[in-house]
Design an enzyme around this catalytic site. Sequence first.
Site, PDB file in Angstrom:
ATOM      1  N   ASN A   9     -24.368   8.285  12.758  1.00  0.00           N
ATOM      2  CA  ASN A   9     -23.265   8.739  11.910  1.00  0.00           C
ATOM      3  C   ASN A   9     -22.227   7.615  11.881  1.00  0.00           C
ATOM      4  O   ASN A   9     -21.500   7.430  12.855  1.00  0.00           O
ATOM      5  CB  ASN A   9     -22.671  10.035  12.495  1.00  0.00           C
ATOM      6  CG  ASN A   9     -21.415  10.484  11.771  1.00  0.00           C
ATOM      7  OD1 ASN A   9     -21.088   9.970  10.697  1.00  0.00           O
ATOM      8  ND2 ASN A   9     -20.712  11.440  12.347  1.00  0.00           N
ATOM      9  N   LYS A  11     -19.631   7.384  10.123  1.00  0.00           N
ATOM     10  CA  LYS A  11     -18.266   7.849   9.801  1.00  0.00           C
ATOM     11  C   LYS A  11     -17.644   6.936   8.741  1.00  0.00           C
ATOM     12  O   LYS A  11     -18.359   6.458   7.878  1.00  0.00           O
ATOM     13  CB  LYS A  11     -17.434   7.934  11.083  1.00  0.00           C
ATOM     14  CG  LYS A  11     -18.150   8.742  12.166  1.00  0.00           C
ATOM     15  CD  LYS A  11     -17.285   9.120  13.322  1.00  0.00           C
ATOM     16  CE  LYS A  11     -18.119   9.917  14.316  1.00  0.00           C
ATOM     17  NZ  LYS A  11     -17.343  10.452  15.426  1.00  0.00           N
ATOM     18  N   HIS A  93     -19.178  18.714  10.488  1.00  0.00           N
ATOM     19  CA  HIS A  93     -18.798  17.854  11.615  1.00  0.00           C
ATOM     20  C   HIS A  93     -17.402  18.265  12.090  1.00  0.00           C
ATOM     21  O   HIS A  93     -16.553  18.634  11.285  1.00  0.00           O
ATOM     22  CB  HIS A  93     -18.796  16.382  11.181  1.00  0.00           C
ATOM     23  CG  HIS A  93     -18.645  15.453  12.339  1.00  0.00           C
ATOM     24  ND1 HIS A  93     -17.424  15.211  12.914  1.00  0.00           N
ATOM     25  CD2 HIS A  93     -19.542  14.742  13.057  1.00  0.00           C
ATOM     26  CE1 HIS A  93     -17.585  14.378  13.939  1.00  0.00           C
ATOM     27  NE2 HIS A  93     -18.870  14.077  14.041  1.00  0.00           N
ATOM     28  N   GLU A  95     -14.901  16.657  12.913  1.00  0.00           N
ATOM     29  CA  GLU A  95     -13.779  15.935  12.296  1.00  0.00           C
ATOM     30  C   GLU A  95     -13.429  16.561  10.944  1.00  0.00           C
ATOM     31  O   GLU A  95     -12.264  16.574  10.535  1.00  0.00           O
ATOM     32  CB  GLU A  95     -14.133  14.448  12.164  1.00  0.00           C
ATOM     33  CG  GLU A  95     -14.058  13.766  13.531  1.00  0.00           C
ATOM     34  CD  GLU A  95     -14.934  12.540  13.696  1.00  0.00           C
ATOM     35  OE1 GLU A  95     -15.446  12.000  12.695  1.00  0.00           O
ATOM     36  OE2 GLU A  95     -15.108  12.116  14.864  1.00  0.00           O
ATOM     37  N   GLU A 163     -22.296  19.266  19.290  1.00  0.00           N
ATOM     38  CA  GLU A 163     -21.374  18.177  19.592  1.00  0.00           C
ATOM     39  C   GLU A 163     -20.089  18.748  20.180  1.00  0.00           C
ATOM     40  O   GLU A 163     -19.202  19.185  19.415  1.00  0.00           O
ATOM     41  CB  GLU A 163     -21.030  17.401  18.317  1.00  0.00           C
ATOM     42  CG  GLU A 163     -22.206  16.728  17.662  1.00  0.00           C
ATOM     43  CD  GLU A 163     -21.750  15.543  16.815  1.00  0.00           C
ATOM     44  OE1 GLU A 163     -22.219  14.438  17.077  1.00  0.00           O
ATOM     45  OE2 GLU A 163     -20.901  15.723  15.931  1.00  0.00           O
ATOM     46  N   GLY A 169     -16.471  10.404  20.817  1.00  0.00           N
ATOM     47  CA  GLY A 169     -15.686   9.173  20.839  1.00  0.00           C
ATOM     48  C   GLY A 169     -14.837   8.990  22.084  1.00  0.00           C
ATOM     49  O   GLY A 169     -13.947   8.143  22.116  1.00  0.00           O
ATOM     50  N   SER A 210     -20.642  10.794  22.407  1.00  0.00           N
ATOM     51  CA  SER A 210     -20.675   9.687  23.374  1.00  0.00           C
ATOM     52  C   SER A 210     -22.071   9.362  23.907  1.00  0.00           C
ATOM     53  O   SER A 210     -22.227   8.981  25.062  1.00  0.00           O
ATOM     54  CB  SER A 210     -19.710   9.959  24.535  1.00  0.00           C
ATOM     55  OG  SER A 210     -18.370   9.976  24.055  1.00  0.00           O
TER      56      SER A 210
HETATM   57  P1  PGA Z   1     -19.691   9.407  19.108  1.00  0.00           P
HETATM   58  O1  PGA Z   1     -19.659  10.338  17.816  1.00  0.00           O
HETATM   59  O2  PGA Z   1     -21.137   9.093  19.408  1.00  0.00           O
HETATM   60  O3  PGA Z   1     -18.913   8.174  18.719  1.00  0.00           O
HETATM   61  O4  PGA Z   1     -19.060  10.156  20.212  1.00  0.00           O
HETATM   62  C1  PGA Z   1     -20.642  11.309  17.601  1.00  0.00           C
HETATM   63  C2  PGA Z   1     -20.343  12.068  16.329  1.00  0.00           C
HETATM   64  O5  PGA Z   1     -19.163  12.330  16.053  1.00  0.00           O
HETATM   65  O6  PGA Z   1     -21.260  12.437  15.576  1.00  0.00           O
END
Ligand code: PGA
Length: 250
Positions: A9, A11, A93, A95, A163, A169, A210
């Site tokens: 992903n 982003k 997601h 976010e 998630e 992150g 992560s």
């Molecule tokens: P990350 O993000 O691996 O940077 O923690 C995962 C995601 O948001 O899909």
Amino acid sequence: MQIRLIAGNWKMNGTSDSLREITPVIEATMEFHSAVLICTPFTLIDRAITHVRGSRVTIGAQDCHPEAKGPHTGDVSAQMLAEIGATHVITGHSERRQHHRETNALVRDKATSALDAGLVPIVCVGETQRDRDAGKALDIVSGQVRESLPDVPQSGSVVVAYEPVWAIGTGRTPSLGDIAEMHAHIRRLLVEKFPGSRGGRQTPILYGGSVTANNAAEIFSAANVDGGLVGGASLRARDFLPICRILEQA
Ligand code: PGA
């Protein structure tokens, strides 16, 4: 056989130059059994699809509008994504749930439109730190799974990504026991929602938050973890490829 999937992903990252990060992934995964997907920003999807043609790697999107077309300035529909050759779309997601106030009902409508267009929706669920501290993680995820997944008789081509919001992150991940507990819980919910031999038992459940080459082997060893959704570590081939290899060997 259970489908195993590693999904990147990107982003809101990546310009034309970034496509070269996909080249080593294409070359190294030609003989893979697991599926390899990269969800780029909208601006790169078309070119990325041309870039991966003839390989195991497919390209997806990070969001779609629930309707096929209409007066929705700035939005992109699942049909449009399918027409250019995208295979998957991430829906719900955290976010987007947080920053765009997306509800379970909206996420379900997006996932349904993705299925209607022939795309595989990757429906994201996960608790916040506050939910976990309050002992509500399983309940919150139950509601998200029940309400955000499309109502189709067979799960067919739906993917679920667990998630935990607090793990995205941050460099923090749940314990292996907590991951296994949540994935077993999601499996039970999926079997309840999609009974039948090719139903919830077969729905791939990804872990995200992560994931790196350092923790992937442990995470992918947990029962009911069928792959990963990888953010930061998917941006560079030197970080992403080792994770793809670990899943292939798990
Ligand atoms: P990350 O993000 O691996 O940077 O923690 C995962 C995601 O948001 O899909």
